[in-house]
Design an enzyme around this catalytic site. Structure first.
Site, PDB file in Angstrom:
ATOM      1  CB  CYS A  80     -26.031  44.365 -17.493  1.00  0.00           C
ATOM      2  SG  CYS A  80     -25.236  43.122 -18.512  1.00  0.00           S
ATOM      3  CG  ASP A  81     -30.635  47.390 -13.406  1.00  0.00           C
ATOM      4  OD1 ASP A  81     -29.936  48.223 -12.797  1.00  0.00           O
ATOM      5  OD2 ASP A  81     -31.861  47.539 -13.593  1.00  0.00           O
TER       6      ASP A  81
END
EC number: 4.1.1.17
Length: 369
Positions: free
Chosen positions: A320-321
């Site tokens: 998700c980064d």
């Protein structure tokens, strides 16, 4: 270099899933054969830090019983596959006293140092351990300049070895590392010649060394081609024959052994067109096998079996980064969800620094052929 066909990759993907690190036993064996041919008098110690996966270590042990270790965990990893302690060399120049004690208790007897403060840590062991002094040979032209952090200037070496002798310690030789993924063989020859000068200087003081460690850094092919290996190793062997014909010489190859013996098989798990640029999301990324993009400063060739026009695109990892982007500006044919991709030369400093960030485990490793 291992280069799986897409039929092979898909069969492995069907059996094991992705992301999948595929290790070639044959390629590892060929690298040891090359070293034995081109550096015939040099004993090879595999650098565990390059890739310490148990199956990789077991495969490497089929071709050498000597291992370069740098920590208690690497000692245990090597011992777990049957490596004898007397065949290990501890090459971390700066260590905790308790790590030295652990290594000695495990039977390790060869250590590296590069400063007088490190010598104090060895005083309890006296001449029961063998020391190598690491020299510094800065090399801004390699991928990782390993003399930035460690190594003493050659002009300071004689005084430091004399100090060690006065403390009752046994300095047996010198070591150096001209840098990781070093493309210039003459960096080795210059270092070897300088080591001979230090040997001679110490002989004038009655100290006779008998051991030389020329480190690692031998290159593998990523995206750009490298010099033919015979041309690369020939001047190194000539320098050793000229300056050190009668002493023990070792090397610590890691990347050279495992780097291009591994392919990463991945799957395209998503796609999106954003600001008129295709984004492709794959199931491995910077927090996983492509950690080498950060820590090892490497570019890896990613292959698709699709044909057609190649377009600018972005390839991103699964987490998700937003930092987890493998390539911000590359070109690929238009991909589809479910496509299989293959990344080449993924063996060194990739899985070694992969994490479990965001709950994504590192890629599975399997050994073939």
């Amino acid at each position: 270099m291992l280069r799986l066909s897409f039929d092979e990759a898909k069969k492995l993907k069907e059996k094991w899933g992705t992301p999948l690190m595929v290790v070639s036993r044959r390629e590892i064996g060929e690298k040891f054969a090359i070293l034995n041919d081109y550096l015939p008098g040099v004993k090879m110690y595999y650098a565990v830090k390059a890739n310490a996966h148990p199956d990789v270590l077991k495969t490497v042990k089929e071709f050498t019983d000597r291992f370069d270790i740098c920590s208690p965990q690497e000692i245990l990893a090597a011992k777990s596959i049957g490596v004898q302690s007397e065949n290990m060399i501890h090459t971390n120049p700066v260590k905790k006293p308790e790590d030295i004690r652990f290594a000695v208790e495990q039977g390790v007897r060869w250590f590296v140092f590069d400063n007088e403060y490190e010598l104090e840590k060895f005083k309890p062991y006296g001449s029961d351990v063998n020391l190598l002094l690491r020299l510094s040979f800065p090399n801004p032209d390699c991928v990782v300049n390993l003399s930035y952090k460690y190594g003493v200037p050659p002009d300071e070496a004689t005084g430091l070895v004399i100090k060690a002798a006065e403390m009752g310690l046994a300095v047996r030789g010198l070591c150096f590392h001209v840098g990781s993924q070093n493309l210039n063989p003459y960096k080795y020859t210059d270092a070897i010649a300088e080591c001979k000068r230090v040997f001679n200087s110490l002989a004038l003081h009655g100290i006779y060394l008998d051991f030389l460690d020329i480190g690692g850094g031998f290159p593998v092919e990523y995206i750009e081609p490298i010099m033919p290996l015979r041309r690369f190793f020939s001047p190194i062997q000539e320098a050793l024959d000229s300056y050190f014909p009668n002493i023990t010489v070792i090397a610590e190859p890691g990347r050279f052994i495992i780097g291009d013996a591994v392919n990463l098989v991945m799957t395209v798990v998503g796609k999106s067109k954003r600001n008129n640029v295709w984004w492709y999301y794959v199931d491995d990324g910077l927090y996983g096998s492509f950690s080498g993009r950060l820590y090892d400063h490497c570019d890896y060739l990613i292959l698709s079996e699709r044909e057609g026009p190649r377009e600018q695109c972005i390839i991103a990892g699964p987490t998700c980064d937003s930092f987890d982007v493998i390539y911000h500006n590359t070109v690929m044919p238009q991909l589809e969800i479910g496509d299989t991709l293959i990344a080449l030369s993924m063996g060194a400093y990739t899985a070694a620094s992969a994490s479990n960030f965001n709950g994504y485990p590192p890629a599975r490793t399997v050994v073939v052929d």
